[in-house]
Design an enzyme around this catalytic site. Sequence first.
Site, mmCIF file in Angstrom:
data_model
loop_
_atom_site.group_PDB
_atom_site.id
_atom_site.type_symbol
_atom_site.label_atom_id
_atom_site.label_comp_id
_atom_site.label_asym_id
_atom_site.label_seq_id
_atom_site.Cartn_x
_atom_site.Cartn_y
_atom_site.Cartn_z
ATOM 1 N N HIS A 183 0.826 -1.203 0.000
ATOM 2 C CA HIS A 183 0.000 0.000 0.000
ATOM 3 C C HIS A 183 0.861 1.253 0.000
ATOM 4 C CE1 HIS A 183 -3.523 -2.203 0.176
ATOM 5 N NE2 HIS A 183 -3.697 -2.305 1.476
ATOM 6 N N ARG B 217 -13.828 21.024 0.303
ATOM 7 C CA ARG B 217 -14.379 20.092 1.298
ATOM 8 C C ARG B 217 -13.903 20.571 2.668
ATOM 9 N NH1 ARG B 217 -13.079 15.951 -2.914
ATOM 10 N NH2 ARG B 217 -14.989 14.779 -3.347
ATOM 11 N N ARG C 183 -18.079 24.182 0.471
ATOM 12 C CA ARG C 183 -19.203 23.265 0.751
ATOM 13 C C ARG C 183 -19.365 23.171 2.265
ATOM 14 N NH1 ARG C 183 -19.072 17.093 -1.097
ATOM 15 N NH2 ARG C 183 -17.658 16.945 0.669
ATOM 16 N N GLU D 7 -26.620 15.190 -5.777
ATOM 17 C CA GLU D 7 -25.982 13.891 -5.535
ATOM 18 C C GLU D 7 -26.974 12.855 -5.049
ATOM 19 O OE1 GLU D 7 -22.703 14.477 -2.816
ATOM 20 O OE2 GLU D 7 -23.849 15.881 -1.595
ATOM 21 N N ASN E 59 -19.993 11.149 -7.375
ATOM 22 C CA ASN E 59 -19.602 9.990 -6.548
ATOM 23 C C ASN E 59 -20.838 9.452 -5.831
ATOM 24 O OD1 ASN E 59 -17.059 10.867 -7.275
ATOM 25 N ND2 ASN E 59 -16.671 11.882 -5.327
ATOM 26 N N ASP E 60 -21.541 10.363 -5.164
ATOM 27 C CA ASP E 60 -22.730 9.917 -4.445
ATOM 28 C C ASP E 60 -23.892 9.644 -5.394
ATOM 29 O OD1 ASP E 60 -22.188 9.639 -1.680
ATOM 30 O OD2 ASP E 60 -21.820 11.788 -1.583
ATOM 31 N N ARG F 39 -20.558 3.098 -2.351
ATOM 32 C CA ARG F 39 -19.335 3.552 -3.019
ATOM 33 C C ARG F 39 -18.084 2.971 -2.372
ATOM 34 N NH1 ARG F 39 -19.389 10.101 -1.911
ATOM 35 N NH2 ARG F 39 -17.139 10.100 -1.866
ATOM 36 N N CYS G 253 -18.482 18.193 -9.790
ATOM 37 C CA CYS G 253 -17.321 18.200 -8.897
ATOM 38 C C CYS G 253 -17.021 16.801 -8.377
ATOM 39 C CB CYS G 253 -17.524 19.166 -7.730
ATOM 40 S SG CYS G 253 -18.898 18.723 -6.672
HETATM 41 C C1 PEP Z 1 -19.647 13.562 -4.701
HETATM 42 O O1 PEP Z 1 -20.448 12.889 -4.036
HETATM 43 O O2 PEP Z 1 -19.456 13.394 -5.905
HETATM 44 C C2 PEP Z 1 -18.857 14.613 -4.047
HETATM 45 C C3 PEP Z 1 -18.120 15.441 -4.758
HETATM 46 O O3 PEP Z 1 -18.895 14.641 -2.685
HETATM 47 P P1 PEP Z 1 -18.009 13.680 -1.738
HETATM 48 O O4 PEP Z 1 -17.156 12.838 -2.631
HETATM 49 O O5 PEP Z 1 -17.225 14.579 -0.866
HETATM 50 O O6 PEP Z 1 -19.073 12.919 -1.032
HETATM 51 MG MG MG Z 2 -20.940 13.544 -2.027
#
Ligand code: PEP
Ligand code: MG
Length: 839
Positions: A463, A570, A606, A694, A717-718, A728, A765
């Site tokens: 790692h 963030r 954010r 999201e 991502n979410d 995730r 983002c």
């Molecule tokens: C996302 O969910 O895409 C995002 C940018 O927020 P985080 O990854 O911080 O949950």
């Molecule tokens: Mg998110």
Amino acid sequence: MKLVRAEVATFTLEAPLAGWAAPLDEAPDPVFAGRMLGDGVAIDPIGQTLHAPCDGTVFGLPASRHAVTLRADNGAEILMHVGLETVALGGEGFEAHVAEGARVRRGQPLLSFDLDLLATRARSLLTPIVVTNGDAFEIVERTTGREVRPGDPLITLRPLAGTAARAELSEAAMVVEELVMPLPHGLHARPAARLAARAQAFRAEIEVAAGPRRADVRSAVALMTLGAGHGQAVRLSARGADGAEAIAALRALLEEIAAEERAAVPPRAAAPAPAAEQSSEPGVLRGVTAAPGLAIGVAVRLAEAEPLVAETSRGAEAEIAALREALAKVAAGLAAGAGSGHQSRQDILAAHQAFLADPDLRARADAAIAAGASAGIAWREAVRATVAALRGLGDARFAERADDLLDLERQVLFALSGEEAPRPQLPSGAVVVADELLPSQLLGLEGAQVAGFCTARGGATSHVAILAQAMGVPALAAMGEGLLKTPDGAAVILDADAGLLRVGPDRAALEAAQSALAARAGRREADRAAAAAPGGLADGTRIEVLANLGAVAEAAPAVGQGAEGCGLFRTEFLYLDRQAPPSEDEQAVAYQAVADALAGRPLTVRTLDAGGDKPLAFAPTPHEANPALGLRGLRAGLRAPALLRAQLAAVLRVDGPVRILLPMVNDLTDLRAARRVVAELAPGRAVPVGVMVETPAAALLADQLAREADFLSLGTNDLTQYVLAMDREHPELAPRLDGLHPAVLRLIGRVGEACAAAGKPASVCGGLAADPLAAPLLVGLGVRSLSVAPAAVPGLKARLRALDLAACEAVARAAVDLTSAEDVRAMVRERLPASGAPA
Ligand code: PEP
Ligand code: MG
């Protein structure tokens, strides 16, 4: 070959010791008498040798050798504790005849003890024989009130019939399948984790055996310690109604992983010379390239602070509680860190989380506590036993996982001691020299001006190597003990590409390294210069390229990489790992520092996205079965209004183009609630307020949100995890968690259209923004702003410069009608190939 055999319903444990069998209640110790460690019988010994009460495996044998835990072949775990409070003898008077991990036969001598010594030194000679997994077995018969001799029946057990699942298990046939290990690299960590995860879907008890070793398939650690290499015969056995189905699924998964591994690019070749073989050139040490690159710096030995470990047990109950608490604390820290940073960092922390929850490790530690060890000693013994097993397999890939376990050992021991693991302060240009670098130590160095890493142990696939690569820092591993003689503060040249560390280089070597570095810097400079131009397509369509930031110090370098501002700051770093929330003043200073570093470029702050996978130490949320669907993001903020108010007030104090971004918004109710707070705090100030899109709800209601929000930012991502209903952080689902799935793309398109209709900016983002294959699709779906990790800015700008809007719109139109993410990727790869796009 497949065979089916009938289940044996009950089985008998033989008396392991000659003596008087008494009810457990007679043990003058509330832990045993109160059945805290399980039910059983106590023997007042006459004999001096403890024998195996059944066939099984020695599962726990503490250094003090006063107790043995045996795992019977049917899974029953039996603790035999010779005398009471005998741990204090530190092994005096005890002699073990077997080692931990040994297979033993019924009646085989396990250990001998000096009865006379015990009679004078132990609190009691009574020897409890208890079944520690009483949730799985019930005692249907026991012998008490008479003398027993080794071999006499003592306890009859039956798999617990109290629950439907157990009854079903006990009646089910056992399905056994033998196969030849198809994995080209053997059953190493990743397939082990995937098998363990897949097995969770079944109720059957499943065991994997390779040679004399056996492992519960649900324990990735135990699977690894099988050391099952390519081509080795392996036996899968399952008992339960869905046993056959489970075995078929596991077998299919093994084949699937094998195919993936065969198709994968082979691991990077090791450096020219093996670790042990030292260079004949004086002052030159060789190692294996763990991360490429060249650096000139000074050697800095990392001080190895060791946690304090309490040696004495305060009683099993207190020690088990302390261990649980420490494990939970470390798990929370890992969960907090796992949600952010580059993918490899997240992967590593997720793997550590899996190790921490591993049933085998926990059971080993519990068994040691039951046998009288303190929580710290028990955890160390549990980890070390597994580490020894992994190292003993003689395969580098398994041995490298030992680092991760040792890392967890240290983290848990620090948590138990109540101290913080020290965070070293390094001079700039430090080439860190260490025996081995644990991933958590390396993560603690993120942000420091480290020029390189050299470790005596480790390897190219550890790692640490992955993390060093992600940090863009050269690293050598497996350099051997000689490395540790490097004087602290010595000038060094680390040429990881050539696998060399020059200690105290001469002038010629320094000059050569300097000119090589200058040439590299020149190339980087050229890339940076190209990245400074505003982002846009070949046809002139403007596409803003911003940076995602997670710490104040990242802002200035991001501008240097060509970021046109910050699309996502963030703010979790201000809150996590703290006992009290940051004050409004502290936050205002941090936000202003970022704004200043951005020098007039937009800053999107954010609000705290804690909760879920990022718990706050100072504001614990109630236990949630599904944290990803729980009190996270703005929901948590609105539930703790003082926290949210302080943060918004701090953002509103920023002097510069600042915007507020709200995480985990579902609908206008959320947006309006937050807007009210902003309006109360700064009635006269018009700070743009945007929402993260999201959740599927936010995407479906994008038209409503776009009318009232000042901008929409897609958190892919979410959004991907919620649209595809795939966690995730799920190791097995990770390859399928693809934001280019047509279902996600359709929602992104909906957001693009809603923003265009309302005249509001749509940005992305989430991680998808940095994916070269995604860029044309996102643009084609109406996105005009992308926010990515700073290091990805130059590459993304270059990619955009080679595209035009018509082509982007055409691939986007085609993509939403395809049926899978793979098809989307294949189509974009063919029509708009990108250099550097993932294969
Ligand atoms: C996302 O969910 O895409 C995002 C940018 O927020 P985080 O990854 O911080 O949950
Ligand atoms: Mg998110």
